[in-house]
Design an enzyme around this catalytic site. Sequence first.
Site, PDB file in Angstrom:
ATOM      1  N   SER A 138       0.267  -1.749   0.224  1.00  0.00           N
ATOM      2  CA  SER A 138      -0.384   0.360  -0.271  1.00  0.00           C
ATOM      3  C   SER A 138       1.152   1.144   0.128  1.00  0.00           C
ATOM      4  O   SER A 138       2.202   1.314   0.348  1.00  0.00           O
ATOM      5  CB  SER A 138      -0.694  -0.023   1.107  1.00  0.00           C
ATOM      6  OG  SER A 138      -1.304   1.351   1.501  1.00  0.00           O
ATOM      7  N   TYR A 169      -2.542   0.009   9.842  1.00  0.00           N
ATOM      8  CA  TYR A 169      -2.569  -0.285   8.336  1.00  0.00           C
ATOM      9  C   TYR A 169      -1.945  -0.158   7.658  1.00  0.00           C
ATOM     10  O   TYR A 169      -1.116  -0.652   7.489  1.00  0.00           O
ATOM     11  CB  TYR A 169      -4.119  -0.223   7.583  1.00  0.00           C
ATOM     12  CG  TYR A 169      -3.771   0.063   6.403  1.00  0.00           C
ATOM     13  CD1 TYR A 169      -4.207  -1.318   5.674  1.00  0.00           C
ATOM     14  CD2 TYR A 169      -3.484   0.556   5.647  1.00  0.00           C
ATOM     15  CE1 TYR A 169      -4.489  -0.725   4.285  1.00  0.00           C
ATOM     16  CE2 TYR A 169      -3.745   0.699   3.983  1.00  0.00           C
ATOM     17  CZ  TYR A 169      -4.182  -1.063   3.765  1.00  0.00           C
ATOM     18  OH  TYR A 169      -3.986  -1.671   2.198  1.00  0.00           O
ATOM     19  N   THR A 222      -5.066   4.686  -2.247  1.00  0.00           N
ATOM     20  CA  THR A 222      -6.517   4.594  -2.767  1.00  0.00           C
ATOM     21  C   THR A 222      -7.484   4.119  -3.758  1.00  0.00           C
ATOM     22  O   THR A 222      -7.622   4.604  -4.776  1.00  0.00           O
ATOM     23  CB  THR A 222      -7.800   5.840  -1.339  1.00  0.00           C
ATOM     24  OG1 THR A 222      -7.099   6.058  -0.858  1.00  0.00           O
ATOM     25  CG2 THR A 222      -8.987   5.275  -1.090  1.00  0.00           C
TER      26      THR A 222
END
Length: 260
Positions: free
Chosen positions: A133, A146, A178
């Site tokens: 991510s 996260y 995102t």
Amino acid sequence: MSDDLNGLRALVTGGASGIGLATALLLARRGARVAVLDVTPGGLPEPLLPFKADVCDDASVRAAVEAAAAELGGLDIVVNNAGIGAIGTVEDNPDEQWHRVLDVNVLGMVRTTRAALPYLRRSANAAIVNTCSIGATAGLPQRALYCASKGAVLSLTLAMAADHIHEGIRVNCVNPGTADTPWVGRLLDAADDPEGERTALNARQPMGRLVTAEEVAAAIGYLASPAAASVTGASLAVDGGMQGLRIRPPATSAPTEEPT
């Protein structure tokens, strides 16, 4: 659509929805035979092969990987995609949630890779792709837990790449921004102002929109393919420029002089 993965055998965790499903479908369209591991793998479109597994349960993972490898006749590609999110600052999430997110997002990759390695070692095109991510490399508000889990995934990817390079196994990761996935959709639905929150998320990425699951899948497909034969230990951002670009807001005029 290219058939550059023809004859290869792939396994995708968390492949029943979102980025995982988009990846599994892309690999299949490009010629791979694809097994999907998920806690709820029912209803997958053909030709995807469903296998039920909980990445938090080592015995479950080992049994599913063994069954998938037997059905496919081996493994060449593993996509460690299963993951969950968390919202909050470092004060907000209880220990139990920390344990749960790290168990899924980090140890889930460890368990799956550990079970798949004996098969990957016998492959002539062995590749592991981890879904990381942008949270691993950029500070995001309200995402302490996260981001910590994804920072661990980034470091794990590099360590795995170093450990297995001489076995002919490439290890890389993708860093999505995102993404417009069911999980993000649920977060937006739960917000006080879903449309306002979506607008804010769109604006956070320089391209002005959320990343699509298919765009992330395309990056995974590249890293898993023979075209990336010299790529290992890499993190590929698919984030609309969020990590590397510093864009002026549209209403701000450019400076009239160069800074000194």
